[in-house]
Design a protein around this motif. Structure first.
Motif, PDB file in Angstrom:
ATOM      1  N   LEU A   1      55.788 -26.515  37.209  1.00 50.28           N
ATOM      2  CA  LEU A   1      55.934 -25.356  36.332  1.00 50.28           C
ATOM      3  C   LEU A   1      54.861 -25.346  35.252  1.00 50.28           C
ATOM      4  O   LEU A   1      54.255 -24.300  34.968  1.00 50.28           O
ATOM      5  CB  LEU A   1      57.320 -25.365  35.677  1.00 50.28           C
ATOM      6  CG  LEU A   1      58.510 -24.931  36.539  1.00 50.28           C
ATOM      7  CD1 LEU A   1      59.822 -25.253  35.818  1.00 50.28           C
ATOM      8  CD2 LEU A   1      58.430 -23.439  36.848  1.00 50.28           C
TER       9      LEU A   1
ATOM     10  N   ALA B   1      65.856 -18.590  36.705  1.00 50.56           N
ATOM     11  CA  ALA B   1      66.369 -19.949  36.905  1.00 50.56           C
ATOM     12  C   ALA B   1      67.728 -19.802  37.576  1.00 50.56           C
ATOM     13  O   ALA B   1      68.721 -20.404  37.172  1.00 50.56           O
ATOM     14  CB  ALA B   1      66.485 -20.677  35.566  1.00 50.56           C
TER      15      ALA B   1
ATOM     16  N   THR C   1      62.665 -22.142  39.495  1.00 46.21           N
ATOM     17  CA  THR C   1      62.950 -23.462  38.930  1.00 46.21           C
ATOM     18  C   THR C   1      63.233 -24.506  40.009  1.00 46.21           C
ATOM     19  O   THR C   1      63.630 -25.629  39.691  1.00 46.21           O
ATOM     20  CB  THR C   1      64.127 -23.379  37.936  1.00 46.21           C
ATOM     21  OG1 THR C   1      65.170 -22.574  38.492  1.00 46.21           O
ATOM     22  CG2 THR C   1      63.669 -22.790  36.617  1.00 46.21           C
TER      23      THR C   1
ATOM     24  N   LYS D   1      62.780 -28.786  32.326  1.00 44.46           N
ATOM     25  CA  LYS D   1      62.193 -27.542  32.848  1.00 44.46           C
ATOM     26  C   LYS D   1      62.309 -26.418  31.825  1.00 44.46           C
ATOM     27  O   LYS D   1      61.366 -25.633  31.632  1.00 44.46           O
ATOM     28  CB  LYS D   1      62.883 -27.139  34.150  1.00 44.46           C
ATOM     29  CG  LYS D   1      62.620 -28.061  35.320  1.00 44.46           C
ATOM     30  CD  LYS D   1      63.348 -27.581  36.572  1.00 44.46           C
ATOM     31  CE  LYS D   1      63.189 -28.552  37.728  1.00 44.46           C
ATOM     32  NZ  LYS D   1      63.886 -28.098  38.962  1.00 44.46           N
TER      33      LYS D   1
ATOM     34  N   ILE E   1      68.354 -26.374  37.290  1.00 41.47           N
ATOM     35  CA  ILE E   1      68.058 -26.284  35.858  1.00 41.47           C
ATOM     36  C   ILE E   1      68.201 -27.649  35.199  1.00 41.47           C
ATOM     37  O   ILE E   1      69.224 -28.321  35.339  1.00 41.47           O
ATOM     38  CB  ILE E   1      69.002 -25.268  35.182  1.00 41.47           C
ATOM     39  CG1 ILE E   1      68.748 -23.863  35.738  1.00 41.47           C
ATOM     40  CG2 ILE E   1      68.817 -25.273  33.670  1.00 41.47           C
ATOM     41  CD1 ILE E   1      69.730 -22.821  35.242  1.00 41.47           C
TER      42      ILE E   1
END
Length: 498
Positions: A284, A307, A277, A317, A313
């Motif tokens: 992503l 993550a 992440t 995402k 985070i």
């Protein structure tokens, strides 16, 4: 070798003969001194080099502060030394260990039926290595006045022993007896081992020779942790993310074609690193979309993305991960102490972790894993307990408890830092195992590493039904793991080879 049933005599025979009275108090070796190793091989036309590695592994287990040396001159009186003699007489192979430690001498032996020539070199080496290590172990534990929690086991995958026993038709009680009598494993570690072996047997049900798992490596992080030795880049190297993705996408295309031609079925997907992440939402989306388009995920029952760093985070995402079928994520606090987080170089606080946790729960992921590390610098038993209690109150489906390992290439290995003692780490883990079982978790995979504090272990815990198939397949080598990207290693498994 086939394990004996519980209560059966061990195939390793031999009573130890101590030459001097053992001191009452356990010895603590932390001086970083030298232990000189001498080999004598009789009636075998083999070189000692065949056994150096296994003996050094036992030395690392018993005397982690000692450094091995192989002198060519004669042994000096009173030096820390080990003389190992391997001999053969009639149908028996015998190993003698003469250990001199802190001015005292200990003598033990171990023997086993000498494997016949037709069993092959590998099987013969296993038997001979085992009796050498057992003789050393008996002498070493007498010198120390205690036995390590994993007894004479030195490998990184101890679960393989009961797993093999169970597949050969032995009962869990018989497998437990083997760990107890043959390897001297403590009761708690035997229970961990057997629970993980039963979880592996369950995960193996329904497996076919066509099944594989897929690992995708993203070797980038916002910053580098003090204990980290993984291939991972941070800082200015983050500018390489786009060209790295270009190369990774080309690899996804190529591997997808190979898997299709080979008729392989992807059972699980695992994105690790680094910190996946670290990628932006757009990056992503691109990568996960390419994976869906070029690799058949019809049979995929588990999709995990680490993550791990809370400071990477975001809700956007997490939305991307959900949209592409990811149902499992890891959010790893490592500790809930801000002081310890600073000591290990994490760029977030415990409050940041809790905020990330709220985002993950709101996003609706079915399984969340957390990592906690016992033995971190600036931590202590009370701090570890407080971290574990706070994490358990959040009720994650998975919780992996790691023991700190001092790895080559890590800043902590090079610079050191105030680490808890092995005794403190032991108390941390004892508390964790009891608290986790009381909270309804069970161990489902475990492994050990070199230079791990106290010679302990890493254990993955799960509520029933939330075990990670990928982690079990990786540790117990149930099927092939195909690795994409930098920093990963493909592991080819032939199930027919046993």
């Amino acid at each position: 070798p086939h394990p004996p049933p519980s209560g059966a005599p061990s195939p390793l025979k031999g009573e130890g003969l101590k030459t001097r009275r053992r001191r009452n108090s356990p010895k603590n070796n932390s001086s970083g001194t030298v232990m000189k190793l001498y080999f004598q091989i009789q009636n075998y036309n083999w070189q000692p080099e065949r056994y150096k590695y296994s003996v050094e592994q036992m030395m690392l287990t018993l005397f982690p502060g000692e450094r091995p040396e192989y002198p060519t001159q004669r042994m000096a009186r009173g030096e820390n030394s080990l003389v190992l003699t391997l001999s053969r007489a009639k149908s028996w192979a015998t190993a003698h260990a003469l250990l001199t430690y802190e001015g005292q001498t200990y003598r033990h032996f171990s023997k086993a039926p000498d494997p016949p020539e037709h069993t092959g070199r590998l099987e013969r080496d296993r038997v001979l290595q085992r009796i050498l290590k057992t003789a050393f172990y008996r002498a070493g534990t007498e010198a120390l006045g205690r036995e390590p929690p994993w007894g004479a086991l030195t490998g990184v995958r101890p679960v393989k022993i009961p797993t093999k026993a169970l597949t050969q038709g032995f009962t869990p009680r018989q497998a437990d007896g083997m760990l107890r009598d043959l390897y001297r494993v403590s009761e708690e570690r035997r229970r961990l081992c057997l629970d993980a072996a039963l979880a592996a047997a369950k995960a193996d049900q329904g497996r076919t020779d066509r099944d594989i798992s897929l690992y995708v490596g993203i070797p980038f992080c916002p910053s580098r942790c003090a204990y980290c030795s993984f291939i991972s880049a941070d800082g200015k190297a983050l500018a390489l993310l786009d060209p790295y993705l270009d190369a990774l996408v080309r690899e996804v295309h190529a591997v997808g074609s190979v898997l299709a031609r080979a008729g392989r079925r992807v059972r699980s997907v695992y994105f690790g690193g680094g910190t996946p992440t670290t990628l932006s939402p757009e990056q992503l989306h691109r990568l996960l979309g390419e994976l869906e388009e070029h690799i058949d995920l019809t049979w995929c029952s588990e999709y995990t993305v680490e993550a791990g760093r809370p400071d990477t985070i975001t809700a956007e995402k997490l939305s991307v991960l959900k949209a592409h079928g990811c149902a499992r994520v890891s959010v790893n606090p490592q500790t809930m102490s801000d002081a310890v987080l600073r000591a290990i170089g994490r760029g977030h606080t415990a409050g940041d972790f809790l905020a990330a946790w709220d985002l993950v729960r709101q996003a609706g992921f079915s399984v969340v894993n957390m990592d906690l590390i016992a033995g971190l610098p600036a931590d202590n038993e009370g701090g570890f307990r407080a971290s574990l209690d706070q994490i358990l109150s959040l009720e994650p489906e998975n919780l992996t408890v790691h023991t700190l390992a001092l790895k080559k290439g890590s800043r902590l290995m090079e610079q050191g830092g105030g680490l808890p003692s092995a005794e403190e780490v032991s108390h941390m883990l004892d508390y964790a195992w009891n608290a986790l079982r009381e909270a309804g978790y069970a161990p489902y995979y475990l492994y050990r590493q070199k230079y791990m504090s106290g010679g302990f272990e890493n254990v993955g815990w799960s509520v029933p039904g939330a075990e990670s198939l990928y982690n079990i397949c990786m540790m117990e080598e149930l099927h092939t793991i195909v690795s994409l990207g930098a920093g990963g290693v493909t592991k080819l498994i032939d199930p027919r080879a046993g």
